[in-house]
Enzyme design. Structure first.
Site, mmCIF file in Angstrom:
data_model
loop_
_atom_site.group_PDB
_atom_site.id
_atom_site.type_symbol
_atom_site.label_atom_id
_atom_site.label_comp_id
_atom_site.label_asym_id
_atom_site.label_seq_id
_atom_site.Cartn_x
_atom_site.Cartn_y
_atom_site.Cartn_z
ATOM 1 N N LEU A 206 0.850 -1.045 0.114
ATOM 2 C CA LEU A 206 -0.054 0.057 -0.047
ATOM 3 C C LEU A 206 0.801 1.259 -0.053
ATOM 4 O O LEU A 206 1.872 1.321 0.905
ATOM 5 C CB LEU A 206 -0.873 -0.158 1.217
ATOM 6 C CG LEU A 206 -1.858 -1.058 1.365
ATOM 7 C CD1 LEU A 206 -2.638 -1.115 2.801
ATOM 8 C CD2 LEU A 206 -3.190 -0.967 0.547
ATOM 9 N N HIS A 207 0.648 1.791 -0.893
ATOM 10 C CA HIS A 207 1.395 3.552 -1.033
ATOM 11 C C HIS A 207 0.700 4.602 -1.582
ATOM 12 O O HIS A 207 1.226 5.648 -1.551
ATOM 13 C CB HIS A 207 2.727 2.875 -1.726
ATOM 14 C CG HIS A 207 2.650 2.946 -3.240
ATOM 15 N ND1 HIS A 207 2.136 1.946 -3.957
ATOM 16 C CD2 HIS A 207 2.875 3.843 -4.239
ATOM 17 C CE1 HIS A 207 2.079 2.109 -5.180
ATOM 18 N NE2 HIS A 207 2.615 3.290 -5.301
ATOM 19 N N ARG A 208 -0.390 4.358 -1.888
ATOM 20 C CA ARG A 208 -1.143 5.355 -2.889
ATOM 21 C C ARG A 208 -1.502 6.585 -1.723
ATOM 22 O O ARG A 208 -1.943 6.019 -0.569
ATOM 23 C CB ARG A 208 -2.474 4.958 -3.375
ATOM 24 C CG ARG A 208 -2.390 4.005 -4.468
ATOM 25 C CD ARG A 208 -2.243 4.541 -5.751
ATOM 26 N NE ARG A 208 -1.776 3.650 -6.564
ATOM 27 C CZ ARG A 208 -0.946 3.803 -7.433
ATOM 28 N NH1 ARG A 208 -0.319 4.973 -7.909
ATOM 29 N NH2 ARG A 208 -0.409 2.879 -8.276
ATOM 30 N N ASP A 283 -2.541 -1.696 -3.636
ATOM 31 C CA ASP A 283 -2.951 -0.554 -4.231
ATOM 32 C C ASP A 283 -2.120 -0.061 -5.496
ATOM 33 O O ASP A 283 -2.241 0.777 -6.299
ATOM 34 C CB ASP A 283 -3.276 0.955 -3.592
ATOM 35 C CG ASP A 283 -2.103 1.147 -2.745
ATOM 36 O OD1 ASP A 283 -1.010 0.763 -3.140
ATOM 37 O OD2 ASP A 283 -2.218 1.975 -1.758
#
Ligand code: UD1
Length: 366
Positions: A206-208, A283
């Site tokens: 997850l990095h958005r 994501d």
């Protein structure tokens, strides 16, 4: 006559897209292929390790732009790339994907009158809050040659008025890289090294900004992963921007032996873990495609996707960043794992060769 082709890459997902194009152009004696790295990603874990795993020759130039706001980063790429582009006078500039480096290099090349080719053209999330959507639309608008990975991408471009002869449905370069790496990834044995071999583990990335920048959303996602870890181990290689957001939010609040926080992973280890995962929660754009190709269930924590084929024909499902929604989707995904991986048109390992055929031989791929 030598054709001078300049590829510009900057961030982790660009490197997987460059590799097959680089390999295909290397077989063409009349091509001089120069790789420029903007330096948007500079940590070894996000950059050098990928060049090694994908066997891409080291870039000839690194513009060293580093991190910054969107304006700073885009501006720095433009300022530093322009004199190089003037000096090298490429016949074609190839840009990849949808990161800031992609759009910045495309703008410079277009204004200098170079032919711009966009690999992964035509993807649309229709979500203007995503910086990548702006990058995609601007890049496609200034590109002369548009390499689409899927029929929906072709339809998006046609719908925006792009002439059919500029669009080539070449397939998916990420899948080229995946197919080339599969034997090594299968032998890499990452699940055993991480102590999860034979278990239906969950692999998370997850990095958005939409998931990690708001502390309340990030906390709910950490609680969700903690709950999932009660059933099966959760492995979470953490992107540097996520790591920074976790630290400033004081998360996780307590250690949990089932939830393993890891450093960002090299390409082959990641692929090795994806291959045997019970489910992937992500994501990322690339993982939606890789899981679909491999038939591994994927839960994408986003309201929409620019890669609808992964939901329609692949193994992907979309969920909001809410605990109940993610937990339900993970259970459902595990139950409905396909017996055989789906077959998606032109996701066949030949996209790089088709791109070289278009650029060097003038072939068309409708
Ligand atoms: C970028 C892309 C995103 C892609 C992602 C893959 C844009 C707008 N976004 O996001 O589409 O999915 O790459 O990783 O181009 N950082 C490091 N080391 C690095 C690079 C970054 O620590 O080598 C940290 C810095 O704190 C930096 C932050 O990560 O500020 C964000 O980096 P940036 O390149 O701006 O965007 P990504 O979130 O990586």
């Amino acid at each position: 006559m030598t054709l001078t082709v300049l590829s510009v890459v900057g961030a982790r997902p660009n490197f997987m897209k460059l590799a097959p194009v680089s390999r295909a152009l290397a077989t063409r004696p009349a091509v001089r292929h120069i790789v420029v790295h903007t330096g948007q990603h500079y940590d070894a874990e996000l950059s050098d390790d990928f060049f090694r795993d994908l066997a891409i020759p080291a870039p000839e130039c690194n513009l060293g732009v580093g991190s910054g706001s969107h304006g700073q980063q885009t501006g720095a790429v433009m300022q530093r790339f322009e004199p190089l582009c003037v000096q090298l006078r490429p016949d074609v500039v190839i840009v990849y994907g949808d990161v800031n480096s992609t759009m910045a290099a495309a703008l410079v090349a277009a204004k200098l009158g170079a032919r711009v080719a966009h690999v992964e053209a035509g993807l649309r999330s229709r979500d203007w809050s995503m910086p990548e959507e702006i990058n995609r639309v601007v890049t496609d608008r200034v590109s002369d040659v548009l390499f689409a990975p899927s029929r929906d991408a072709v339809a998006n471009l046609r719908g925006e008025g792009v002439a059919a002869q500029r669009i080539h449905f070449v397939g998916n370069v990420m899948v080229d890289s995946l197919i080339a790496a599969l034997p090594t990834a299968r032998a890499a044995g990452a699940p055993a090294r991480y102590g999860v071999a034979g278990r239906p583990y969950t692999l998370v990335t997850l990095h958005r900004p939409s998931n990690v920048d708001d502390p309340a959303t990030l906390e709910e996602l950490v609680e969700t992963l903690t709950a999932l870890a009660a059933d099966a181990p959760v492995l979470f290689p953490v992107h540097p921007r996520t790591r920074a957001r976790l630290e400033s939010a004081g998360l996780p609040r307590a250690p949990n032996p089932g939830l393993r926080w890891l450093d960002p992973m090299p390409y082959l280890d990641m692929l090795s873990l994806v291959l045997s995962a019970g489910v992937v929660v992500t994501d990322s754009g690339g993982l939606q495609e890789e899981t679909s190709y491999l038939g591994v269930p994927c839960v994408t924590v986003r309201p929409g996707t620019e890669r609808p084929i992964t939901c329609l024909e692949g193994t992907n499902r979309l969920v909001p960043p809410r605990r109940g929604a993610v937990e339900r989707a993970v259970l459902e995904a595990r139950r409905t794992r396909p017996q055989t991986p789906p077959v998606i048109e032109r996701w066949d390992g030949e996209a790089g060769a088709r791109i070289a055929a278009v650029l060097c031989d003038g072939v068309r791929f409708d």
